[in-house]
Design an enzyme around this catalytic site. Structure first.
Site, short mmCIF file in Angstrom:
data_model
loop_
_atom_site.label_atom_id
_atom_site.label_comp_id
_atom_site.label_asym_id
_atom_site.label_seq_id
_atom_site.Cartn_x
_atom_site.Cartn_y
_atom_site.Cartn_z
N GLY A 16 0.30 4.15 -6.29
CA GLY A 16 1.17 4.27 -4.96
C GLY A 16 0.76 5.07 -4.01
N LYS B 248 -1.20 8.95 1.03
CA LYS B 248 -0.13 8.54 1.93
C LYS B 248 1.03 8.30 0.91
CE LYS B 248 0.39 4.17 0.42
NZ LYS B 248 1.49 3.59 -0.20
N PRO C 35 -3.89 10.40 -7.82
CA PRO C 35 -3.67 9.69 -8.95
C PRO C 35 -4.10 8.23 -8.85
CG PRO C 35 -1.96 11.02 -8.92
CD PRO C 35 -2.62 11.21 -7.58
N ASP D 121 -3.63 -0.84 3.18
CA ASP D 121 -2.98 0.41 3.56
C ASP D 121 -4.17 1.05 4.44
OD1 ASP D 121 -0.63 0.83 2.29
OD2 ASP D 121 -1.32 1.15 0.35
N GLY E 53 -4.69 5.98 -2.76
CA GLY E 53 -6.00 6.90 -3.17
C GLY E 53 -7.28 6.00 -2.64
N GLY E 54 -7.27 5.02 -3.23
CA GLY E 54 -8.34 4.00 -2.86
C GLY E 54 -8.65 3.75 -1.74
N SER E 55 -7.39 3.51 -0.91
CA SER E 55 -7.42 3.33 0.63
C SER E 55 -7.91 4.43 1.30
CB SER E 55 -6.07 2.76 0.92
OG SER E 55 -5.71 1.78 0.37
O1 C5P Z 1 -3.86 -5.60 0.59
P1 C5P Z 1 -3.96 -4.89 -1.00
O2 C5P Z 1 -5.28 -5.13 -1.65
O3 C5P Z 1 -3.73 -3.54 -0.91
O4 C5P Z 1 -2.60 -5.88 -1.51
C1 C5P Z 1 -2.65 -5.73 -3.22
C2 C5P Z 1 -1.58 -6.85 -3.38
O5 C5P Z 1 -0.22 -6.42 -3.16
C3 C5P Z 1 -1.99 -8.25 -2.76
O6 C5P Z 1 -2.82 -9.32 -3.59
C4 C5P Z 1 -0.61 -8.78 -2.86
O7 C5P Z 1 -0.27 -9.38 -4.17
C5 C5P Z 1 0.29 -7.52 -2.61
N1 C5P Z 1 0.81 -7.41 -1.31
C6 C5P Z 1 1.80 -8.44 -0.68
N2 C5P Z 1 2.10 -8.03 0.76
C7 C5P Z 1 1.46 -7.00 1.29
C8 C5P Z 1 0.61 -6.36 0.75
C9 C5P Z 1 0.06 -6.41 -0.60
O8 C5P Z 1 2.12 -9.10 -1.47
N3 C5P Z 1 1.81 -6.88 2.59
#
Ligand code: C5P
Length: 301
Positions: free
Chosen positions: A108, A15, A104, A146, A111-113
């Site tokens: 950003g 994405k 990659p 994501d 990929g994992g999601s």
């Molecule tokens: O949810 P995810 O594991 O993708 O988020 C990774 C990190 O990104 C979170 O631990 C947080 O530090 C930050 N994040 C955030 N606000 C969001 C999404 C992610 O601060 N809405």
């Protein structure tokens, strides 16, 4: 009864965030977001096989994907997605997950999601669960911000922490809506998402007409208007902290992209281009020193 040996193959799309507004910090430590998220034609290929055993995973990679950046199996989002499904729905079958990675890692591009979303959708079918998409999106939200958007598919508006997702065009998804061509580049470094959010200082506010402008440019497939409306509130913090990312963005700009933006929390950047031929011309100019790929956005599910 789940049949061992049944196989399903899924193309799990990466994405990009065409807009990413950070509206503020929440009491739970996360940030309140508003983002137009769009899948792209760059994919990881998943092959899911039902087994009687535990969940197992193997990974192969395309050139340019750094296998050493893949963490432990237990932390892998795809494996965690399978285990969550097993537990939530009381499934006593297992799954073998083979992932061929092209997206990659830590770039950003979700990929994992994407892999987790593919596993959720694939196992729902393979294990005969056939759960409604909304329920699977809520399950995905337990794994990462994501995941719900990628379980939904197509162009979406993502809000809250990432768990509130709806199709950008509601039920009236425009069948004729074409994707934009874009060149995605990755400087070969990883940005830490928590670090990037920590460095965010709320310095870049978006125009109030941002959502409207981007939505209508997607609806009318007007790539020049979309290039004007690109916005990522995390971009200043990332460009300051990781000069290599800013440099990659400048390379895309110099090569002639219509508009260039950081994808998510980086380190990938993408540039919108007029059409496929324009994208190929830009890829030629970038040469072989920088990992890049020509892709198309996928606005319709
Ligand atoms: O949810 P995810 O594991 O993708 O988020 C990774 C990190 O990104 C979170 O631990 C947080 O530090 C930050 N994040 C955030 N606000 C969001 C999404 C992610 O601060 N809405």
């Amino acid at each position: 009864m789940v049949q061992a040996g049944s196989v399903i193959t899924i193309e799990a799309r990466a994405k990009i965030n065409l807009t990413l507004e950070i509206l503020g910090k929440r009491p739970d430590g996360y940030h309140e977001l508003r983002s137009i998220v769009m899948p792209v034609s760059l994919t990881d290929t998943l092959a899911l096989t039902t087994t009687y055993a535990q969940t197992a995973m193997t990974i192969t990679v395309s050139p340019g994907v750094d296998l050493t950046k893949i963490g432990s199996v237990d932390k892998n989002l795809a494996v965690r997605a399978a285990r969550l499904m097993q537990e939530r729905y009381g499934v006593n079958a297992g799954a073998r997950i083979h992932i061929h990675k092209r997206i990659p890692i830590g770039g950003g591009l979700g990929g994992g999601s994407a892999d987790a979303a593919g596993v959720i959708l694939g196992l729902s079918k393979l294990w005969g669960l056939d759960r409604p998409r909304e329920e699977l999106m809520a399950l995905g939200a337990e794994l990462g911000s994501d995941v719900p958007a990628l379980v939904h598919g197509g162009a979406v508006l993502m809000e809250g922490r990432g768990e509130r997702v709806r199709g950008l065009f509601g039920d009236a998804s425009p069948a004729a809506c074409e994707g934009f061509w874009l060149v995605i580049a990755n400087p070969g470094l990883m940005c830490s998402t928590p670090d990037v959010f920590r460095k965010w200082r709320g310095c870049l506010t978006a125009s109030p007409s941002l959502l409207h402008n981007m939505t209508s440019s997607i609806r009318t497939s007007d790539v020049s208007a979309a290039a004007e409306a690109l916005h990522n509130g995390l971009q200043p913090a990332v460009y300051e902290e990781y000069p290599g990312v800013a440099q990659t963005a400048a390379q895309l700009q110099d090569a002639g992209c219509l508009g260039v933006l950081l994808s998510g929390s980086g380190a990938s950047v993408f540039g919108l281009v007029r059409d496929e031929a324009h994208g190929q011309e830009i890829c030629r100019k970038l040469g072989s020193g920088l990992w890049h790929v020509l892709a198309q956005t996928c606005p319709v599910v």
